[in-house]
Scaffold this motif. Structure first.
Motif, short mmCIF file in Angstrom:
data_model
loop_
_atom_site.label_atom_id
_atom_site.label_comp_id
_atom_site.label_asym_id
_atom_site.label_seq_id
_atom_site.Cartn_x
_atom_site.Cartn_y
_atom_site.Cartn_z
N ASN A 67 56.85 46.38 -131.35
CA ASN A 67 55.77 47.05 -130.64
C ASN A 67 54.58 47.26 -131.59
O ASN A 67 54.57 48.20 -132.38
CB ASN A 67 56.25 48.39 -130.08
CG ASN A 67 55.35 48.92 -128.98
OD1 ASN A 67 54.18 48.54 -128.89
ND2 ASN A 67 55.88 49.79 -128.14
N HIS A 68 53.62 46.37 -131.51
CA HIS A 68 52.42 46.41 -132.38
C HIS A 68 52.81 46.57 -133.86
O HIS A 68 52.47 47.57 -134.50
CB HIS A 68 51.46 47.51 -131.95
CG HIS A 68 50.80 47.26 -130.64
ND1 HIS A 68 49.75 46.36 -130.50
CD2 HIS A 68 51.05 47.76 -129.42
CE1 HIS A 68 49.38 46.34 -129.23
NE2 HIS A 68 50.14 47.17 -128.55
N PRO A 69 53.52 45.60 -134.44
CA PRO A 69 53.85 45.69 -135.87
C PRO A 69 52.58 45.75 -136.70
O PRO A 69 51.59 45.07 -136.41
CB PRO A 69 54.64 44.40 -136.13
CG PRO A 69 54.22 43.46 -135.04
CD PRO A 69 53.96 44.33 -133.85
N TRP A 70 52.60 46.57 -137.75
CA TRP A 70 51.37 46.86 -138.51
C TRP A 70 51.46 46.45 -139.97
O TRP A 70 50.49 46.01 -140.55
CB TRP A 70 51.08 48.36 -138.42
CG TRP A 70 49.64 48.73 -138.47
CD1 TRP A 70 48.79 48.92 -137.42
CD2 TRP A 70 48.85 48.98 -139.65
NE1 TRP A 70 47.54 49.26 -137.87
CE2 TRP A 70 47.54 49.31 -139.22
CE3 TRP A 70 49.13 48.95 -141.01
CZ2 TRP A 70 46.53 49.62 -140.11
CZ3 TRP A 70 48.09 49.25 -141.91
CH2 TRP A 70 46.81 49.58 -141.45
N THR B 111 56.69 48.23 -140.08
CA THR B 111 56.26 49.39 -139.31
C THR B 111 55.78 48.95 -137.94
O THR B 111 55.19 47.87 -137.78
CB THR B 111 55.13 50.15 -140.00
OG1 THR B 111 53.99 49.28 -140.16
CG2 THR B 111 55.55 50.68 -141.35
N GLU B 112 56.05 49.78 -136.93
CA GLU B 112 55.45 49.61 -135.61
C GLU B 112 54.45 50.74 -135.42
O GLU B 112 54.74 51.90 -135.73
CB GLU B 112 56.51 49.67 -134.52
CG GLU B 112 57.50 48.51 -134.57
CD GLU B 112 58.61 48.65 -133.55
OE1 GLU B 112 58.73 47.77 -132.67
OE2 GLU B 112 59.36 49.65 -133.63
N ARG B 113 53.27 50.39 -134.93
CA ARG B 113 52.23 51.40 -134.78
C ARG B 113 52.70 52.58 -133.92
O ARG B 113 52.22 53.72 -134.09
CB ARG B 113 50.96 50.79 -134.17
CG ARG B 113 49.71 51.65 -134.37
CD ARG B 113 48.49 51.03 -133.73
NE ARG B 113 48.59 51.01 -132.28
CZ ARG B 113 48.13 50.03 -131.51
NH1 ARG B 113 47.56 48.98 -132.07
NH2 ARG B 113 48.25 50.10 -130.20
N THR B 114 53.63 52.34 -133.03
CA THR B 114 54.15 53.38 -132.15
C THR B 114 55.08 54.36 -132.85
O THR B 114 55.63 55.26 -132.19
CB THR B 114 54.87 52.74 -130.95
OG1 THR B 114 55.73 51.69 -131.42
CG2 THR B 114 53.87 52.13 -129.99
N GLY B 115 55.28 54.22 -134.16
CA GLY B 115 55.96 55.26 -134.93
C GLY B 115 57.33 54.92 -135.47
O GLY B 115 58.00 55.78 -136.04
N GLN B 116 57.78 53.66 -135.33
CA GLN B 116 59.10 53.27 -135.79
C GLN B 116 59.03 52.44 -137.07
O GLN B 116 58.13 51.63 -137.23
CB GLN B 116 59.84 52.46 -134.72
CG GLN B 116 60.16 53.21 -133.46
CD GLN B 116 58.95 53.43 -132.58
OE1 GLN B 116 58.65 54.57 -132.22
NE2 GLN B 116 58.24 52.36 -132.25
N GLU C 153 56.77 62.84 -138.42
CA GLU C 153 56.17 62.87 -137.10
C GLU C 153 54.81 62.17 -137.13
O GLU C 153 53.96 62.50 -137.96
CB GLU C 153 56.02 64.30 -136.60
CG GLU C 153 55.49 64.40 -135.20
CD GLU C 153 55.44 65.82 -134.68
OE1 GLU C 153 54.92 66.03 -133.55
OE2 GLU C 153 55.90 66.73 -135.40
N VAL C 154 54.62 61.23 -136.21
CA VAL C 154 53.42 60.39 -136.17
C VAL C 154 52.63 60.70 -134.91
O VAL C 154 53.21 60.80 -133.82
CB VAL C 154 53.81 58.89 -136.21
CG1 VAL C 154 52.57 58.00 -136.08
CG2 VAL C 154 54.56 58.56 -137.49
N TYR C 155 51.32 60.84 -135.05
CA TYR C 155 50.45 60.96 -133.88
C TYR C 155 50.12 59.55 -133.40
O TYR C 155 49.56 58.75 -134.16
CB TYR C 155 49.17 61.73 -134.25
CG TYR C 155 48.12 61.70 -133.16
CD1 TYR C 155 48.37 62.26 -131.91
CD2 TYR C 155 46.88 61.10 -133.38
CE1 TYR C 155 47.41 62.23 -130.91
CE2 TYR C 155 45.92 61.06 -132.39
CZ TYR C 155 46.19 61.63 -131.15
OH TYR C 155 45.25 61.58 -130.16
N VAL C 156 50.48 59.25 -132.16
CA VAL C 156 50.30 57.91 -131.60
C VAL C 156 49.33 57.99 -130.43
O VAL C 156 49.62 58.64 -129.42
CB VAL C 156 51.65 57.32 -131.13
CG1 VAL C 156 51.43 55.93 -130.54
CG2 VAL C 156 52.64 57.27 -132.29
#
Length: 366
Positions: free
Chosen positions: A35-38, A51-56, A76-79
């Motif tokens: 999901n949107h790898p960063w 990393t996935e931008r969605t927090g994983q 905790e990530v703000y998405v």
């Protein structure tokens, strides 16, 4: 240099492996469904972190298998929109301490910015998670975070930031971190030789100012220089040589215009502000960057390879000294947004595609 390419899609049960045969490279799918790898980091034992931008934070084993469950312990990530989990970077002494660093958006919709944390990697996830830095001030919205990490030879850490989009004038204000690049010790403390230390009204973490949204960063060990690229608005993307204490101009000087077509600044040059090594108009939307050192593609030795989101290619940039002498678009036949580019130990390239069904692609010599 033009390339003759053929694209073949090979179906493997429920998944598809992409194999692109070209005159001088081959592209294959390592993992998909991200999901949107960063960002991607190579572990010493052959595994990879993505990393996935969605927090994983995801793990790919040494055999190239994406593990089904994300690693535990991610802070905790703000998405929201561009906000999320960004870079994963290994400590320069990772083999001894198993420590890594994460950059990510933190906070809430009404008060958020870029954070940096360190953690220890275990077999099941992250432990000893510690927030080291939080960019100030806390702002609204979900745009322009920077988030790239690099290490200097003294093992201090460089972190890129953004101007928050709605606060672009603050990129010229050293009293906050917006539109800046910062330098930290790996414990989050401030190096005493940072260029803004001791200046009244300036944040001591600052390394350079006047940036818009820096999403590519590499340390060139051979030439002993720090290179970064940043998104312009509508046009005016930049590749810059980063030196401590300098001002890179945004938004007082720019080669771009606002998305509406309105003039942001009538100036492209101004005393005391640095010129880019190259600027891209129209925008290619650069993201991710590697300095190629490897045996598989000797023609690219010492070149920068830059992901392009809007451009949907990898931009090869040839530098002679600090002059850009040649550029080339690579892998455009894929027709995908490239978020990150990495060089593996064997000289192959790894690409991350920016999509809700993102992929990890490996580029190797045929």
């Amino acid at each position: 240099m033009k390339r003759r390419t053929q694209m073949t899609l090979i179906s493997l049960g429920m998944s598809a492996a992409l194999a692109v045969q070209a005159a001088d490279y081959r592209i294959e799918t390592v993992a998909q469904g991200l999901n949107h790898p960063w960002s991607l980091a190579f572990l010493p034992d052959g595994r990879m972190l993505v990393t996935e931008r969605t927090g994983q934070l995801r793990l790919i084993d040494a055999q190239g298998n994406l593990q089904a469950e994300p690693l535990s312990g991610v802070p905790e990530v703000y998405v929201e929109r561009q906000a999320g989990l960004f870079e994963v970077a290994l400590d320069p002494e990772f083999a001894e301490n198993q420590r890594l660093f994460l950059s990510y958006a933190c906070g809430t919709e009404s008060a958020n910015n870029t954070c940096l944390a360190s953690a220890r990697l275990t077999d099941t996830g992250l432990e000893q998670v510690n927030e080291l830095f939080r960019a100030e001030f806390a702002k609204r919205g979900g745009a322009h975070y920077g988030g790239r990490i690099a290490f200097l030879p003294d093992h201090t850490l460089i972190l890129t930031l953004g101007d928050a989009f709605i606060h672009r004038e603050e990129a010229q204000n050293p009293a906050n971190h917006l539109g800046a690049i910062v330098r930290l010790h790996r414990d989050g403390s401030v190096p005493e030789d940072n260029p803004f230390v001791g200046q009244e009204g300036a944040r001591p973490e600052l390394y350079s100012i006047g940036h818009r949204n820096v999403q590519g960063l590499v340390w060139d060990a051979e030439q002993q220089r720090l290179l970064a690229h940043e998104h312009g608005p509508r046009g005016g993307d930049e590749l810059n040589l980063i030196e401590p204490g300098l001002n890179y101009g945004w938004p007082k000087i720019t080669y771009g215009v606002d998305y509406s077509g309105a003039v942001i600044s009538p100036y492209t040059e101004m005393d005391g502000m640095q010129q880019p090594l190259v600027q891209w108009t129209p925008s290619i939307a650069p993201s991710g960057m590697t300095l190629y050192r490897g045996e598989q593609f000797p023609a690219w030795e010492g070149n920068l390879l830059i992901g392009a989101l809007a451009g949907q290619h990898v931009r090869r940039v040839v530098l002679e000294g600090n002059q850009v002498t040649e550029q080339e678009s690579l892998f455009g036949e894929l027709g995908v947004r490239i978020r990150d580019v990495r060089t593996a130990a064997d000289g192959s390239l790894y690409l991350l595609t920016d999509s809700p069904q993102g992929q990890v692609l490996r580029v190797s010599a045929p």
